[in-house]
Design an enzyme around this catalytic site. Structure first.
Site, PDB file in Angstrom:
ATOM      1  N   LYS A  68      28.664  12.280  31.972  1.00  0.00           N
ATOM      2  CA  LYS A  68      30.075  12.035  31.703  1.00  0.00           C
ATOM      3  C   LYS A  68      30.705  13.223  30.994  1.00  0.00           C
ATOM      4  CE  LYS A  68      31.346   9.354  28.309  1.00  0.00           C
ATOM      5  NZ  LYS A  68      31.576   8.161  27.471  1.00  0.00           N
TER       6      LYS A  68
ATOM      7  N   ASP B 197      34.162   6.727  31.848  1.00  0.00           N
ATOM      8  CA  ASP B 197      34.004   6.150  30.513  1.00  0.00           C
ATOM      9  C   ASP B 197      34.299   4.651  30.599  1.00  0.00           C
ATOM     10  OD1 ASP B 197      36.750   5.993  30.818  1.00  0.00           O
ATOM     11  OD2 ASP B 197      37.213   6.891  28.876  1.00  0.00           O
TER      12      ASP B 197
END
Length: 225
Positions: free
Chosen positions: A120, A138
Site C-alpha cells: 500500500k 486503504d
C-alpha cells in the site's frame, strides 16, 4: 457495477475535483515516503502535525540518519506506533543512502523491500510521486470498492486487482485519490452521506442513507480492511 457506470462514476468525481492530491504534507519524494510510512494506523491530520517541524529540519535520507532514531521519536511521539516507525524510517533512510544514492527508487518491487514499506505504501509513493497507475487500497478504498460494487473483494489485494481491471484510462492516475477522499468525507464508515453523494444512483449499496440525520436502513456489511 457495469463498465459504463464505472466511467460515469469517475467522471463525476473528476468533475467535482479535477486535480486530486494526497492530504499528506511533504516537500519532496523522500518526505512523501516518510509521511506515508508514518500514516499507517494514523490520520493524515495527525501525521502532518507531527512532521511539519521534522520536515523543516530533515529533507534527505542522510539528514534523517544524522538526526537519529531517538531524536526522530521526539518529533513523532504523538503518532501511533511511533517507536517502530522511527526505527523503520531511520533504517530505510540508511538503505537509500547506501544503495540508491539518497534517492527514492521509482520501482514498487524495490520500495517494498524497504523497512516499514508494504504494498500500500509503495503504491501511494508510485502514484503520488511518479504518476504511476497504482491503487493503494486503504480502509477507505476497501470500503468504497465493496460498498458501491465498484471493485468487490475480501482482501485489499483483491480490491486493488479489481480496480486495476475496471478503472478506465482517463481516470487511472487520479482514481486512488478520488476514492480515498470520497470514503473519507462522503461514503463514511458508520453513516454514508448518500443524500449529498454525486454517484448515489450508480452505487449498489442497499442501505443508502438518503436523508441527513437518518440511519442506514439495514446493517451494513463489514468492509474494514
Amino acid at each position: 457495477m457495469k463498465q459504463a457506470d464505472v466511467f460515469e462514476f469517475f467522471r463525476r468525481l473528476a468533475e467535482a475535483n479535477p486535480s486530486p492530491e494526497t492530504e499528506l504534507e511533504f516537500g519532496n519524494t523522500y518526505q512523501l515516503l516518510v509521511a506515508v510510512v508514518m500514516s499507517a494506523q494514523s490520520t493524515d491530520v495527525g501525521v502532518n502535525k507531527a512532521t511539519r517541524a521534522l520536515f523543516r529540519e530533515v529533507k534527505t535520507p542522510q539528514q534523517m540518519v544524522d538526526l537519529g532514531e531517538e531524536a526522530l521519536k521526539q518529533h513523532i511521539k504523538t503518532i501511533g506506533l511511533f517507536n517502530a516507525k522511527a526505527k523503520n524510517v531511520v533504517a530505510l533512510s540508511e538503505i537509500l543512502v547506501r544503495d540508491y544514492g539518497g534517492e527514492v527508487p521509482a520501482d514498487r518491487d524495490k520500495l517494498v523491500e524497504l523497512p516499514g514499506v508494504g504494498r500500500k505504501t509503495a503504491n501511494v509513493v508510485m502514484n503520488s510521486a511518479f504518476g504511476a497507475e497504482t491503487f493503494a487500497v486503504d480502509t477507505h478504498i476497501f470500503r468504497v470498492g465493496n460498498r458501491t460494487g465498484l471493485a468487490k473483494g475480501k482482501t485489499p489485494l483483491a480490491v486493488e486487482k479489481g480496480l486495476d481491471k475496471k478503472v478506465p484510462g482517463p481516470f487511472r492516475v487520479g482514481a486512488h485519490h478520488w476514492l480515498i477522499l470520497h470514503g473519507r468525507y462522503t461514503c463514511k464508515a458508520r453513516t454514508p452521506e448518500c443524500w449529498r453523494c454525486a454517484v448515489v444512483d450508480l452505487c449498489a449499496y442497499k442501505a443508502k442513507v438518503l436523508e441527513k440525520g437518518a440511519k442506514p436502513a439495514a446493517k451494513a456489511p463489514r468492509t474494514a480492511a
